[in-house]
Design a protein around this motif. Structure first.
Motif, PDB file in Angstrom:
ATOM      1  N   VAL A   8       0.827  -1.216   0.000  1.00 43.04           N
ATOM      2  CA  VAL A   8       0.000   0.000   0.000  1.00 43.04           C
ATOM      3  C   VAL A   8       0.858   1.261   0.000  1.00 43.04           C
ATOM      4  CG1 VAL A   8      -1.924  -1.182   1.108  1.00 43.04           C
ATOM      5  CG2 VAL A   8      -0.249   0.057   2.525  1.00 43.04           C
ATOM      6  N   GLY A   9       2.176   1.100  -0.106  1.00 35.76           N
ATOM      7  CA  GLY A   9       3.054   2.244  -0.303  1.00 35.76           C
ATOM      8  C   GLY A   9       3.821   2.742   0.898  1.00 35.76           C
ATOM      9  N   SER A  10       3.717   2.075   2.030  1.00 37.97           N
ATOM     10  CA  SER A  10       4.489   2.491   3.195  1.00 37.97           C
ATOM     11  C   SER A  10       5.942   2.066   3.050  1.00 37.97           C
ATOM     12  CB  SER A  10       3.901   1.876   4.476  1.00 37.97           C
ATOM     13  OG  SER A  10       2.618   2.396   4.733  1.00 37.97           O
ATOM     14  N   ARG A  11       6.846   2.862   3.608  1.00 39.18           N
ATOM     15  CA  ARG A  11       8.261   2.509   3.654  1.00 39.18           C
ATOM     16  C   ARG A  11       8.510   1.739   4.930  1.00 39.18           C
ATOM     17  NH1 ARG A  11      11.404   6.069   0.715  1.00 39.18           N
ATOM     18  NH2 ARG A  11      13.066   4.531   0.993  1.00 39.18           N
ATOM     19  N   LEU A  12       9.291   0.665   4.839  1.00 39.40           N
ATOM     20  CA  LEU A  12       9.557  -0.194   5.993  1.00 39.40           C
ATOM     21  C   LEU A  12      11.047  -0.221   6.302  1.00 39.40           C
ATOM     22  CD1 LEU A  12       7.333  -3.301   5.130  1.00 39.40           C
ATOM     23  CD2 LEU A  12       6.644  -1.154   6.195  1.00 39.40           C
ATOM     24  N   ALA A  13      11.365  -0.283   7.594  1.00 40.12           N
ATOM     25  CA  ALA A  13      12.748  -0.418   8.032  1.00 40.12           C
ATOM     26  C   ALA A  13      12.778  -1.292   9.282  1.00 40.12           C
ATOM     27  CB  ALA A  13      13.369   0.946   8.327  1.00 40.12           C
ATOM     28  N   VAL A  14      13.903  -1.941   9.502  1.00 37.58           N
ATOM     29  CA  VAL A  14      14.148  -2.683  10.737  1.00 37.58           C
ATOM     30  C   VAL A  14      15.065  -1.850  11.611  1.00 37.58           C
ATOM     31  CG1 VAL A  14      15.244  -4.717  11.757  1.00 37.58           C
ATOM     32  CG2 VAL A  14      13.816  -4.961   9.713  1.00 37.58           C
ATOM     33  N   THR A  15      14.677  -1.682  12.867  1.00 38.24           N
ATOM     34  CA  THR A  15      15.511  -0.962  13.837  1.00 38.24           C
ATOM     35  C   THR A  15      15.626  -1.865  15.060  1.00 38.24           C
ATOM     36  OG1 THR A  15      13.547   0.217  14.641  1.00 38.24           O
ATOM     37  CG2 THR A  15      14.901   1.335  12.993  1.00 38.24           C
ATOM     38  N   THR A  16      16.761  -2.529  15.219  1.00 40.04           N
ATOM     39  CA  THR A  16      16.888  -3.618  16.183  1.00 40.04           C
ATOM     40  C   THR A  16      18.186  -3.551  16.965  1.00 40.04           C
ATOM     41  OG1 THR A  16      16.988  -6.043  16.376  1.00 40.04           O
ATOM     42  CG2 THR A  16      17.846  -5.092  14.346  1.00 40.04           C
ATOM     43  N   ASN A  17      18.171  -4.138  18.158  1.00 40.00           N
ATOM     44  CA  ASN A  17      19.395  -4.314  18.926  1.00 40.00           C
ATOM     45  C   ASN A  17      20.118  -5.597  18.546  1.00 40.00           C
ATOM     46  OD1 ASN A  17      19.078  -1.934  20.322  1.00 40.00           O
ATOM     47  ND2 ASN A  17      18.457  -2.869  22.247  1.00 40.00           N
ATOM     48  N   ASN A  18      19.500  -6.396  17.706  1.00 39.63           N
ATOM     49  CA  ASN A  18      20.188  -7.570  17.164  1.00 39.63           C
ATOM     50  C   ASN A  18      21.100  -7.137  16.025  1.00 39.63           C
ATOM     51  OD1 ASN A  18      17.095  -8.919  17.760  1.00 39.63           O
ATOM     52  ND2 ASN A  18      18.880  -9.855  18.701  1.00 39.63           N
ATOM     53  N   SER A  19      21.943  -8.061  15.591  1.00 41.78           N
ATOM     54  CA  SER A  19      22.816  -7.780  14.456  1.00 41.78           C
ATOM     55  C   SER A  19      21.995  -7.577  13.189  1.00 41.78           C
ATOM     56  CB  SER A  19      23.778  -8.955  14.261  1.00 41.78           C
ATOM     57  OG  SER A  19      24.366  -8.926  12.996  1.00 41.78           O
ATOM     58  N   ALA A  20      22.356  -6.582  12.410  1.00 40.44           N
ATOM     59  CA  ALA A  20      21.695  -6.382  11.119  1.00 40.44           C
ATOM     60  C   ALA A  20      21.900  -7.593  10.225  1.00 40.44           C
ATOM     61  CB  ALA A  20      22.233  -5.120  10.447  1.00 40.44           C
ATOM     62  N   ARG A  21      23.045  -8.256  10.340  1.00 42.26           N
ATOM     63  CA  ARG A  21      23.302  -9.467   9.546  1.00 42.26           C
ATOM     64  C   ARG A  21      22.282 -10.548   9.879  1.00 42.26           C
ATOM     65  NH1 ARG A  21      29.256 -10.242  11.501  1.00 42.26           N
ATOM     66  NH2 ARG A  21      28.932 -12.381  10.741  1.00 42.26           N
ATOM     67  N   THR A  22      21.924 -10.652  11.146  1.00 37.72           N
ATOM     68  CA  THR A  22      20.938 -11.644  11.563  1.00 37.72           C
ATOM     69  C   THR A  22      19.570 -11.325  10.974  1.00 37.72           C
ATOM     70  OG1 THR A  22      22.132 -12.022  13.629  1.00 37.72           O
ATOM     71  CG2 THR A  22      19.832 -12.713  13.556  1.00 37.72           C
ATOM     72  N   ALA A  23      19.162 -10.068  11.072  1.00 38.91           N
ATOM     73  CA  ALA A  23      17.866  -9.675  10.508  1.00 38.91           C
ATOM     74  C   ALA A  23      17.823  -9.937   9.006  1.00 38.91           C
ATOM     75  CB  ALA A  23      17.587  -8.205  10.805  1.00 38.91           C
ATOM     76  N   ARG A  24      18.907  -9.590   8.311  1.00 41.11           N
ATOM     77  CA  ARG A  24      18.941  -9.842   6.861  1.00 41.11           C
ATOM     78  C   ARG A  24      18.834 -11.323   6.557  1.00 41.11           C
ATOM     79  NH1 ARG A  24      23.357  -6.162   7.076  1.00 41.11           N
ATOM     80  NH2 ARG A  24      22.721  -4.054   6.451  1.00 41.11           N
ATOM     81  N   SER A  25      19.553 -12.145   7.316  1.00 43.26           N
ATOM     82  CA  SER A  25      19.531 -13.587   7.083  1.00 43.26           C
ATOM     83  C   SER A  25      18.123 -14.140   7.242  1.00 43.26           C
ATOM     84  CB  SER A  25      20.490 -14.278   8.059  1.00 43.26           C
ATOM     85  OG  SER A  25      20.419 -15.683   7.925  1.00 43.26           O
TER      86      SER A  25
END
Length: 240
Positions: free
Chosen positions: A120-137
């Motif tokens: 529906v056109g919203s921009r999404l981002a992850v903001t985490t205390n975990n590793s960004a590599r983990t979130a990407r995986s």
């Protein structure tokens, strides 16, 4: 709030209507990262690793009993900020998180909500205390990475910038060119709530049980859902 009454649904609808950008915490709202790979075991392993190197004295007896590996990181960082020791501990935690990502449990309705919000056109981002590599995986494995990439902001070795510091949220807002008032953060801990408050964004609490919901409410969260299903319904019905 469980978003079951008309008033609760309207409060949720108002919160979502203001959001052009949605900032997701990772472990909790998107998945249970340590569902099959205990975070408590990881914390104990970090303590054991310190003991084996004769560094166990850096932790108090209470800190040695920590159930969250981030508590071990913070404790050591308070004595040796920015040190090579912190860099090695952080990398060990990242390795364990990457292992955990393969057995993480998706949060119910999260995948569909992420795809719908992006559609529906919203921009999404992850903001985490975990590793960004983990979130990407994890997101790559679920086919969700295109919904977020490249906006995944995670733990750095500057542990003072972990939430409740708003650093990762500010990074995301700057990268997508959004004002704080246009953003909504979805989180499951008081540190997420406090980071959102400091960044100036809205906050939607997610709590998978009553005790976690009570903790969020006690911290000041006004909109807390026990399931992402009512959030999905609102997004689908409003196209926002």
């Amino acid at each position: 709030m469980t978003a079951e009454t008309d008033d609760e649904t309207e409060a949720l609808r108002r919160l979502i209507a203001r959001a052009r950008v949605v900032l997701w915490d990772f472990d909790g709202p998107i998945c249970r990262l340590f569902a099959g790979h205990s975070a408590e075991d990881v914390a104990r392993d970090l303590v054991k690793w310190l003991d084996q190197r004769g560094l166990g004295g850096l932790l108090s007896e209470q800190e040695r009993q920590a159930r969250d590996p981030h508590d071990i990181l913070r404790a050591v960082d308070s004595r040796h900020p920015g040190s090579d020791l912190i860099a090695e501990l952080e990398e060990r935690l990242t390795t364990e998180e990457l292992r955990a990502a393969s057995s993480a449990w998706p949060t119910e309705y999260a995948d569909r909500l992420i795809r719908t919000w992006q559609a529906v056109g919203s921009r999404l981002a992850v903001t985490t205390n975990n590793s960004a590599r983990t979130a990407r995986s994890y997101l790559q494995g679920r086919g969700l990475l295109p919904c977020f990439a490249p906006h995944i902001y995670g733990r750095t070795r500057d542990l003072a910038r972990l939430k409740p510091h708003p650093h990762s949220l500010n990074q995301a807002l700057t990268a997508v060119g959004a004002a704080p008032g246009e953003a909504l953060m979805i989180g499951d801990t008081p540190s997420d709530l406090h980071a959102a408050s400091r960044a100036g964004t809205g906050f939607l609490g997610y709590a998978r049980n009553a005790s976690k919901a009570a903790v969020l409410r006690d911290a000041g969260a006004t909109v807390v859902v026990g399931s992402l299903e009512p959030v999905l319904r609102v997004v689908e019905s409003t196209g926002r």
